[in-house]
Design a protein around this motif. Sequence first.
Motif, PDB file in Angstrom:
ATOM      1  N   TYR A  39       0.803  -1.220   0.000  1.00  0.00           N
ATOM      2  CA  TYR A  39       0.000   0.000   0.000  1.00  0.00           C
ATOM      3  C   TYR A  39       0.839   1.273   0.000  1.00  0.00           C
ATOM      4  CZ  TYR A  39      -4.116  -2.827   0.726  1.00  0.00           C
ATOM      5  OH  TYR A  39      -5.125  -3.731   0.557  1.00  0.00           O
ATOM      6  N   GLY A  40       2.122   1.147   0.273  1.00  0.00           N
ATOM      7  CA  GLY A  40       2.951   2.341   0.401  1.00  0.00           C
ATOM      8  C   GLY A  40       2.972   2.817   1.836  1.00  0.00           C
ATOM      9  N   HIS A  41       3.822   3.778   2.101  1.00  0.00           N
ATOM     10  CA  HIS A  41       3.984   4.230   3.480  1.00  0.00           C
ATOM     11  C   HIS A  41       2.792   5.012   4.002  1.00  0.00           C
ATOM     12  CE1 HIS A  41       8.008   2.662   3.421  1.00  0.00           C
ATOM     13  NE2 HIS A  41       8.242   3.097   4.648  1.00  0.00           N
ATOM     14  N   ILE A  42       1.789   5.183   3.173  1.00  0.00           N
ATOM     15  CA  ILE A  42       0.577   5.863   3.609  1.00  0.00           C
ATOM     16  C   ILE A  42      -0.064   5.122   4.781  1.00  0.00           C
ATOM     17  CG2 ILE A  42      -0.908   4.602   1.971  1.00  0.00           C
ATOM     18  CD1 ILE A  42      -1.486   8.235   2.331  1.00  0.00           C
ATOM     19  N   ASN A  48       5.374  13.439   5.249  1.00  0.00           N
ATOM     20  CA  ASN A  48       6.431  14.254   4.644  1.00  0.00           C
ATOM     21  C   ASN A  48       7.117  15.175   5.642  1.00  0.00           C
ATOM     22  OD1 ASN A  48       6.576  13.327   2.009  1.00  0.00           O
ATOM     23  ND2 ASN A  48       4.779  14.508   1.392  1.00  0.00           N
ATOM     24  N   LEU A 110      12.759   0.736   4.082  1.00  0.00           N
ATOM     25  CA  LEU A 110      13.035   1.529   2.887  1.00  0.00           C
ATOM     26  C   LEU A 110      11.772   1.621   2.032  1.00  0.00           C
ATOM     27  CD1 LEU A 110      16.481   0.092   1.733  1.00  0.00           C
ATOM     28  CD2 LEU A 110      16.057   2.274   2.863  1.00  0.00           C
ATOM     29  N   GLY A 111      11.676   2.691   1.261  1.00  0.00           N
ATOM     30  CA  GLY A 111      10.553   2.802   0.337  1.00  0.00           C
ATOM     31  C   GLY A 111      10.616   1.698  -0.700  1.00  0.00           C
ATOM     32  N   ARG A 112      11.833   1.295  -1.059  1.00  0.00           N
ATOM     33  CA  ARG A 112      12.026   0.234  -2.040  1.00  0.00           C
ATOM     34  C   ARG A 112      12.996  -0.800  -1.493  1.00  0.00           C
ATOM     35  NH1 ARG A 112      10.215   1.199  -7.367  1.00  0.00           N
ATOM     36  NH2 ARG A 112      10.844  -0.961  -7.481  1.00  0.00           N
ATOM     37  N   ARG A 115      15.137  -2.895  -3.695  1.00  0.00           N
ATOM     38  CA  ARG A 115      16.327  -2.384  -4.374  1.00  0.00           C
ATOM     39  C   ARG A 115      17.558  -2.455  -3.492  1.00  0.00           C
ATOM     40  NH1 ARG A 115      13.993   3.010  -7.232  1.00  0.00           N
ATOM     41  NH2 ARG A 115      12.856   1.959  -8.906  1.00  0.00           N
TER      42      ARG A 115
ATOM     43  N   LYS B 141      15.053   8.154 -10.241  1.00  0.00           N
ATOM     44  CA  LYS B 141      14.017   7.305  -9.647  1.00  0.00           C
ATOM     45  C   LYS B 141      14.345   5.815  -9.764  1.00  0.00           C
ATOM     46  CE  LYS B 141      11.710  10.870  -8.591  1.00  0.00           C
ATOM     47  NZ  LYS B 141      11.392  11.700  -9.722  1.00  0.00           N
ATOM     48  N   CYS B 144      16.939   5.399  -6.513  1.00  0.00           N
ATOM     49  CA  CYS B 144      16.479   5.781  -5.173  1.00  0.00           C
ATOM     50  C   CYS B 144      15.919   4.565  -4.440  1.00  0.00           C
ATOM     51  CB  CYS B 144      15.412   6.858  -5.292  1.00  0.00           C
ATOM     52  SG  CYS B 144      14.688   7.294  -3.707  1.00  0.00           S
ATOM     53  N   ILE B 145      16.396   4.334  -3.223  1.00  0.00           N
ATOM     54  CA  ILE B 145      15.889   3.205  -2.439  1.00  0.00           C
ATOM     55  C   ILE B 145      14.848   3.659  -1.411  1.00  0.00           C
ATOM     56  CG2 ILE B 145      17.896   1.707  -2.696  1.00  0.00           C
ATOM     57  CD1 ILE B 145      18.936   2.748  -0.022  1.00  0.00           C
ATOM     58  N   GLY B 146      14.560   4.947  -1.401  1.00  0.00           N
ATOM     59  CA  GLY B 146      13.520   5.430  -0.495  1.00  0.00           C
ATOM     60  C   GLY B 146      13.920   5.490   0.962  1.00  0.00           C
ATOM     61  N   PHE B 161       8.055  12.382  -0.267  1.00  0.00           N
ATOM     62  CA  PHE B 161       8.154  10.934  -0.442  1.00  0.00           C
ATOM     63  C   PHE B 161       6.835  10.474  -1.050  1.00  0.00           C
ATOM     64  CE2 PHE B 161       7.870   6.626   1.649  1.00  0.00           C
ATOM     65  CZ  PHE B 161       8.915   6.054   0.973  1.00  0.00           C
ATOM     66  N   HIS B 163       4.034   8.333  -1.012  1.00  0.00           N
ATOM     67  CA  HIS B 163       3.505   7.421  -0.005  1.00  0.00           C
ATOM     68  C   HIS B 163       2.540   6.385  -0.566  1.00  0.00           C
ATOM     69  CE1 HIS B 163       5.057  10.514   2.750  1.00  0.00           C
ATOM     70  NE2 HIS B 163       5.007   9.608   3.678  1.00  0.00           N
ATOM     71  N   GLU B 164       2.059   6.620  -1.794  1.00  0.00           N
ATOM     72  CA  GLU B 164       1.038   5.720  -2.347  1.00  0.00           C
ATOM     73  C   GLU B 164       1.362   5.419  -3.805  1.00  0.00           C
ATOM     74  OE1 GLU B 164      -3.209   7.093  -1.256  1.00  0.00           O
ATOM     75  OE2 GLU B 164      -1.924   8.854  -1.139  1.00  0.00           O
ATOM     76  N   LYS B 179       5.972   5.053  -6.370  1.00  0.00           N
ATOM     77  CA  LYS B 179       5.760   4.786  -4.945  1.00  0.00           C
ATOM     78  C   LYS B 179       7.071   4.344  -4.295  1.00  0.00           C
ATOM     79  CE  LYS B 179       4.027   0.828  -3.732  1.00  0.00           C
ATOM     80  NZ  LYS B 179       3.114  -0.294  -3.657  1.00  0.00           N
ATOM     81  N   GLY B 180       7.328   4.897  -3.118  1.00  0.00           N
ATOM     82  CA  GLY B 180       8.505   4.457  -2.377  1.00  0.00           C
ATOM     83  C   GLY B 180       9.782   5.189  -2.742  1.00  0.00           C
ATOM     84  N   THR B 181       9.678   6.191  -3.604  1.00  0.00           N
ATOM     85  CA  THR B 181      10.872   6.986  -3.912  1.00  0.00           C
ATOM     86  C   THR B 181      10.610   8.446  -3.550  1.00  0.00           C
ATOM     87  OG1 THR B 181      10.202   7.437  -6.185  1.00  0.00           O
ATOM     88  CG2 THR B 181      11.543   5.470  -5.807  1.00  0.00           C
TER      89      THR B 181
END
Lengths: 402, 251
Positions: A39-42, A48, A110-112, A115, B141, B144-146, B161, B163-164, B179-181
């Motif tokens: 879902y993402g960090h939401i 932010n 991490l967001g990703r 990676r 992008k 980027c690992i976020g 960031f 977020h979705e 998303k995530g970057t």
Amino acid sequence: MERIAYSELRSTPQLWGLLVLLGAFIGAAGAAVLYIEHYGHIVTGMNNQVVWGIPHVFAIFLIVAASGALNVSSIGSVFGKQAYKPTARLSGLLAMALLMGGLVVLVLDLGRPDRLIISMTTYNFKSIFAWNMLLYTGFLAIVAAYLYAQMARGVPSFALKSVGLGAFLWRLALTTGTGSIFGWLVARPGYDAAIMAPMFIAMSFSFGLAMFMLVMIGTCTMTRRVYSVELRTRQARLLGLFVAVVLFFAGIQHLSNLYVAEHAAYERFILLEGGIYTALFWGGQVFLGGLVPLALLFHPKLDRKKSLVIIAALLVLFGGLVQLYIILIGGQVFPMEIFPGYAASSSFYDGTIASYRPTILEFMLGFGGIAVTLAITTLGMKFLRILPVNLSDANVDPSGLE
Amino acid sequence: MSQRKQDMEKGAEINRRGFLARAAAATLTLAPGVTLSLYGSEASAQVTSANRWGLLIDVNKCRSDCNSCVSACSAENGWKDTGNPETDPQWIRKVDLKDLATGREVSLPVMCQHCETPPCVDVCPTGASFKRADGIVLVDKHICIGCRYCMMACPYKARSFVHEEVPEEDKNVNAPRGKGTVESCTLCVHRVDRGDMPACAIACGETGNGAILFGDLMDPDSEISIQLATYQSSALRDDLRLNPGVRYQNI
Ligand code: SF4
Ligand code: SF4
């Protein structure tokens, strides 16, 4: 003193029960990560304004504790205190496990996270973060070598000593490196104090030893091994000393900040007007995490009451998490001064205290990190000869305690 | 239309034409044979340190009730207000200021300041944050690992960031988002590379306010350089000595 004999932990229902419990925590953390990734960090409380949240509090806590956990080992080998030598192996193992637990949390937030390989192959050597990655892998390698040197037969004592010294120096570099992650954030009022580096080292001593003692007490109780009361009490008093030093540095940090004009507003926020942050500071960090453990650890009946030591060590860990929470989150919610002399407002929370409401997912991830640490430690003790068979008073060289 | 407004529109128009002419000239002198239409592709773009792109924002001309630069950026680059102010990205935002001593109120846009020594680039572990030779600070992008360390390091809160998941209909060729970057103002690099001006500067000119002047800080004859050389201006958080490419007048 007899030769110390080490042995693996025996398979008992308690041991497997513990591992299953830890596995459940790790599984929950894994589920949280998948959910956040989908879902993402939401779905977390991070936003932010507060970009680093509870996972980072746990990760930094574990990483800081890792280098401190190695101290028991260093006191034995580098500073020649015989009494600490029998537990040197556990100290090394726990240090590695704590670091791994912390890194797992850091990486999975991490967001990703997919990676990860990129972060290992494309390096920006100007980044303190990248340097930390090298410090962390180096730490794992040197502590592993140290552990091996202790367990293998026929390693000459000078070799053991030099690996031990290397590990000790490396751990100082590691804590300094972790502390400098904040040192680079020049624009944020809460972070640029010069006191940060020594304070992080003191924090690592304190959290690391508390963690070590809890693991010792827990394992010895579970496996019915003896943990010398004499040694336990000595270590507990040492922990008390570390707690006092951390409190002292925290006091200096806030007092000296009060005299820096740009930081006065931030200090007023933390010490007086910050609501939850002020409450956490006085109630969590200073009282529950500082004064109460101090009183317990210097209690005259400490040697007769194991429970006092356990409660004190748990409170030290709790206080440590709270302290990092205040540093990390408090430093982010407080608005950055982009326009000195002006009251600023915008749709992006300029000039206002940002809010952060962590979700259960973040705690699941954080506790997962602790579970990873404990699982690695337990498995290590299960399969390697880490823990002394008997650590009774008679077996601990009293001359080495001085 | 008031005289003042007409003047400002004229100013914006001159600014725009002057810039286009210089961009073309730069192409000719830097790389004979490379035409403006080729400017857009990364490989053929003449990105050299002979240019440094920047913005000069005249706060006196900016109006508190105007949000055109923000809407233009959002439309150009595909980021949106989804009703979650804490997590929605904002590449550019309007900040209202009130002088605590005098009570004077002003309003101004804040975006990535395209620092000459960008803290975000220094701290980025993977090198995803980078500065082009012409001073534009971007996030790759794909690398980027976020980790969001750059967001912690930026003194201007210029970064967001994601977020979705970015909805399919919002995906935009001008600015890939994921998303995530982490992302931030690109100074409309896709437009600059084809010799155009950033969307915010154009939109601001179209409102008649003309508060945003875009140009080449390396070219002593550009309007932005002349203005900077003639009138007092300031950088946000000057004390940090980041030498941003975005400057402000009349704060
Ligand atoms: S304003 Fe922030 S994001 Fe932009 S270059 Fe400077 S530090 Fe980086
Ligand atoms: S979030 Fe991305 S761009 Fe920012 S520091 Fe991390 S890897 Fe670099």
